[in-house]
Design a protein around this motif. Structure first.
Motif, PDB file in Angstrom:
ATOM      1  N   GLY A   7      19.730 -31.113  91.012  1.00  0.00           N
ATOM      2  CA  GLY A   7      18.527 -30.514  90.471  1.00  0.00           C
ATOM      3  C   GLY A   7      17.971 -31.187  89.235  1.00  0.00           C
ATOM      4  O   GLY A   7      16.933 -30.776  88.716  1.00  0.00           O
ATOM      5  N   GLY A   8      18.644 -32.212  88.767  1.00  0.00           N
ATOM      6  CA  GLY A   8      18.147 -32.904  87.581  1.00  0.00           C
ATOM      7  C   GLY A   8      16.903 -33.714  87.880  1.00  0.00           C
ATOM      8  O   GLY A   8      16.495 -33.871  89.037  1.00  0.00           O
ATOM      9  N   LEU A  17      13.533 -26.659  84.464  1.00  0.00           N
ATOM     10  CA  LEU A  17      14.294 -27.161  85.597  1.00  0.00           C
ATOM     11  C   LEU A  17      15.350 -26.132  85.948  1.00  0.00           C
ATOM     12  O   LEU A  17      15.821 -25.392  85.071  1.00  0.00           O
ATOM     13  CB  LEU A  17      14.999 -28.483  85.262  1.00  0.00           C
ATOM     14  CG  LEU A  17      14.233 -29.797  85.344  1.00  0.00           C
ATOM     15  CD1 LEU A  17      15.150 -30.935  84.897  1.00  0.00           C
ATOM     16  CD2 LEU A  17      13.707 -30.057  86.739  1.00  0.00           C
ATOM     17  N   ARG A  18      15.747 -26.114  87.210  1.00  0.00           N
ATOM     18  CA  ARG A  18      16.876 -25.306  87.618  1.00  0.00           C
ATOM     19  C   ARG A  18      17.926 -26.199  88.259  1.00  0.00           C
ATOM     20  O   ARG A  18      17.651 -26.880  89.256  1.00  0.00           O
ATOM     21  CB  ARG A  18      16.477 -24.201  88.604  1.00  0.00           C
ATOM     22  CG  ARG A  18      17.630 -23.229  88.871  1.00  0.00           C
ATOM     23  CD  ARG A  18      17.248 -22.095  89.791  1.00  0.00           C
ATOM     24  NE  ARG A  18      17.204 -22.499  91.188  1.00  0.00           N
ATOM     25  CZ  ARG A  18      17.256 -21.645  92.209  1.00  0.00           C
ATOM     26  NH1 ARG A  18      17.349 -20.353  91.978  1.00  0.00           N
ATOM     27  NH2 ARG A  18      17.191 -22.086  93.445  1.00  0.00           N
ATOM     28  N   LEU A  19      19.092 -26.220  87.667  1.00  0.00           N
ATOM     29  CA  LEU A  19      20.203 -26.977  88.211  1.00  0.00           C
ATOM     30  C   LEU A  19      21.050 -26.078  89.097  1.00  0.00           C
ATOM     31  O   LEU A  19      21.147 -24.875  88.863  1.00  0.00           O
ATOM     32  CB  LEU A  19      21.068 -27.553  87.090  1.00  0.00           C
ATOM     33  CG  LEU A  19      20.357 -28.397  86.033  1.00  0.00           C
ATOM     34  CD1 LEU A  19      21.386 -28.953  85.050  1.00  0.00           C
ATOM     35  CD2 LEU A  19      19.532 -29.487  86.653  1.00  0.00           C
ATOM     36  N   SER A  20      21.664 -26.692  90.091  1.00  0.00           N
ATOM     37  CA  SER A  20      22.566 -25.967  90.985  1.00  0.00           C
ATOM     38  C   SER A  20      23.946 -26.617  90.954  1.00  0.00           C
ATOM     39  O   SER A  20      24.062 -27.835  90.829  1.00  0.00           O
ATOM     40  CB  SER A  20      22.037 -25.985  92.415  1.00  0.00           C
ATOM     41  OG  SER A  20      20.783 -25.360  92.513  1.00  0.00           O
ATOM     42  N   CYS A  21      24.939 -25.805  91.086  1.00  0.00           N
ATOM     43  CA  CYS A  21      26.329 -26.268  91.183  1.00  0.00           C
ATOM     44  C   CYS A  21      26.908 -25.598  92.416  1.00  0.00           C
ATOM     45  O   CYS A  21      27.092 -24.378  92.423  1.00  0.00           O
ATOM     46  CB  CYS A  21      27.097 -25.883  89.935  1.00  0.00           C
ATOM     47  SG  CYS A  21      28.872 -26.232  90.013  1.00  0.00           S
ATOM     48  N   THR A  68      19.568 -19.908  81.022  1.00  0.00           N
ATOM     49  CA  THR A  68      20.309 -18.793  81.608  1.00  0.00           C
ATOM     50  C   THR A  68      21.140 -19.287  82.787  1.00  0.00           C
ATOM     51  O   THR A  68      20.749 -20.231  83.473  1.00  0.00           O
ATOM     52  CB  THR A  68      19.384 -17.665  82.084  1.00  0.00           C
ATOM     53  OG1 THR A  68      18.426 -18.205  83.016  1.00  0.00           O
ATOM     54  CG2 THR A  68      18.646 -17.021  80.934  1.00  0.00           C
ATOM     55  N   ILE A  69      22.255 -18.638  82.982  1.00  0.00           N
ATOM     56  CA  ILE A  69      23.162 -18.999  84.059  1.00  0.00           C
ATOM     57  C   ILE A  69      23.301 -17.816  85.000  1.00  0.00           C
ATOM     58  O   ILE A  69      23.295 -16.669  84.560  1.00  0.00           O
ATOM     59  CB  ILE A  69      24.535 -19.439  83.480  1.00  0.00           C
ATOM     60  CG1 ILE A  69      25.427 -20.017  84.568  1.00  0.00           C
ATOM     61  CG2 ILE A  69      25.201 -18.302  82.730  1.00  0.00           C
ATOM     62  CD1 ILE A  69      26.715 -20.662  83.997  1.00  0.00           C
ATOM     63  N   MET A  82      16.765 -23.695  83.077  1.00  0.00           N
ATOM     64  CA  MET A  82      16.463 -24.260  81.761  1.00  0.00           C
ATOM     65  C   MET A  82      14.959 -24.202  81.539  1.00  0.00           C
ATOM     66  O   MET A  82      14.183 -24.826  82.277  1.00  0.00           O
ATOM     67  CB  MET A  82      16.950 -25.705  81.679  1.00  0.00           C
ATOM     68  CG  MET A  82      18.439 -25.855  81.991  1.00  0.00           C
ATOM     69  SD  MET A  82      19.048 -27.534  81.743  1.00  0.00           S
ATOM     70  CE  MET A  82      18.137 -28.397  83.029  1.00  0.00           C
ATOM     71  N   ASN A  83      14.562 -23.442  80.532  1.00  0.00           N
ATOM     72  CA  ASN A  83      13.159 -23.313  80.164  1.00  0.00           C
ATOM     73  C   ASN A  83      12.938 -23.866  78.767  1.00  0.00           C
ATOM     74  O   ASN A  83      13.894 -23.991  77.989  1.00  0.00           O
ATOM     75  CB  ASN A  83      12.738 -21.849  80.218  1.00  0.00           C
ATOM     76  CG  ASN A  83      12.903 -21.233  81.596  1.00  0.00           C
ATOM     77  OD1 ASN A  83      12.722 -21.899  82.618  1.00  0.00           O
ATOM     78  ND2 ASN A  83      13.259 -19.954  81.633  1.00  0.00           N
ATOM     79  N   GLY A  84      11.701 -24.152  78.457  1.00  0.00           N
ATOM     80  CA  GLY A  84      11.399 -24.647  77.126  1.00  0.00           C
ATOM     81  C   GLY A  84      12.191 -25.894  76.767  1.00  0.00           C
ATOM     82  O   GLY A  84      12.690 -26.023  75.649  1.00  0.00           O
ATOM     83  N   LEU A  85      12.289 -26.801  77.710  1.00  0.00           N
ATOM     84  CA  LEU A  85      13.130 -27.979  77.489  1.00  0.00           C
ATOM     85  C   LEU A  85      12.616 -28.847  76.350  1.00  0.00           C
ATOM     86  O   LEU A  85      11.399 -28.975  76.139  1.00  0.00           O
ATOM     87  CB  LEU A  85      13.242 -28.784  78.780  1.00  0.00           C
ATOM     88  CG  LEU A  85      14.213 -28.186  79.804  1.00  0.00           C
ATOM     89  CD1 LEU A  85      13.953 -28.747  81.191  1.00  0.00           C
ATOM     90  CD2 LEU A  85      15.648 -28.443  79.385  1.00  0.00           C
ATOM     91  N   LYS A  86      13.569 -29.422  75.639  1.00  0.00           N
ATOM     92  CA  LYS A  86      13.282 -30.274  74.494  1.00  0.00           C
ATOM     93  C   LYS A  86      13.882 -31.658  74.740  1.00  0.00           C
ATOM     94  O   LYS A  86      14.855 -31.786  75.493  1.00  0.00           O
ATOM     95  CB  LYS A  86      13.891 -29.672  73.237  1.00  0.00           C
ATOM     96  CG  LYS A  86      13.444 -28.251  72.940  1.00  0.00           C
ATOM     97  CD  LYS A  86      14.178 -27.697  71.733  1.00  0.00           C
ATOM     98  CE  LYS A  86      13.746 -26.275  71.431  1.00  0.00           C
ATOM     99  NZ  LYS A  86      14.451 -25.710  70.242  1.00  0.00           N
TER     100      LYS A  86
END
Length: 120
Positions: A7-8, A17-21, A68-69, A82-86
């Motif tokens: 998801g990167g 972005l939303r990452l998945s594991c 958030t997870i 992941m929101n508001g990425l920096k």
């Protein structure tokens, strides 16, 4: 038995972005699952973890209110929203399982990372 993070990608500052594991060869139900990251030239750091009861533990304050997870045990997947990425969030992100159901034991199974780049 393995974990795979996905998801990167490249995102602009302020984006999401939303990452998945995803686990294969075992179920996630009984394990705490954590996300880590390693930025270029820096050591790997713990970011946050979710235990088997869906309780979140944050390891760093800089992501509170932005990351958030969550977990979907039926899909054997843990998500990192992941929101508001920096730009300082730029890193390779990894997921790992705890030895047990909490987020206070050792991490013992690691997945391959996924690269997140935050840049305009």
């Amino acid at each position: 038995v393995q974990l795979q993070a996905s998801g990167g990608g490249l995102v602009q500052p302020g984006g999401s972005l939303r990452l998945s594991c995803t686990a294969s060869g075992f179920t996630l139900d009984l394990y705490g699952i954590g996300w880590f990251r390693q930025a270029p030239g820096k050591e790997r750091e713990e970011v946050l973890c979710i235990d088997s009861r869906h309780t979140t533990r944050y390891y760093i304050d800089s992501v509170k209110g932005r990351f958030t997870i969550s977990r979907d045990n039926a899909k054997r997947t843990v998500y990192l929203q992941m929101n508001g990425l920096k730009p300082e969030d730029t890193a390779v992100y990894y997921c790992a399982t705890q030895e047990g159901p909490s987020c206070y034991a050792q991490f013992d199974l690691w997945g391959q990372g996924t690269l997140v780049t935050v840049s305009s």
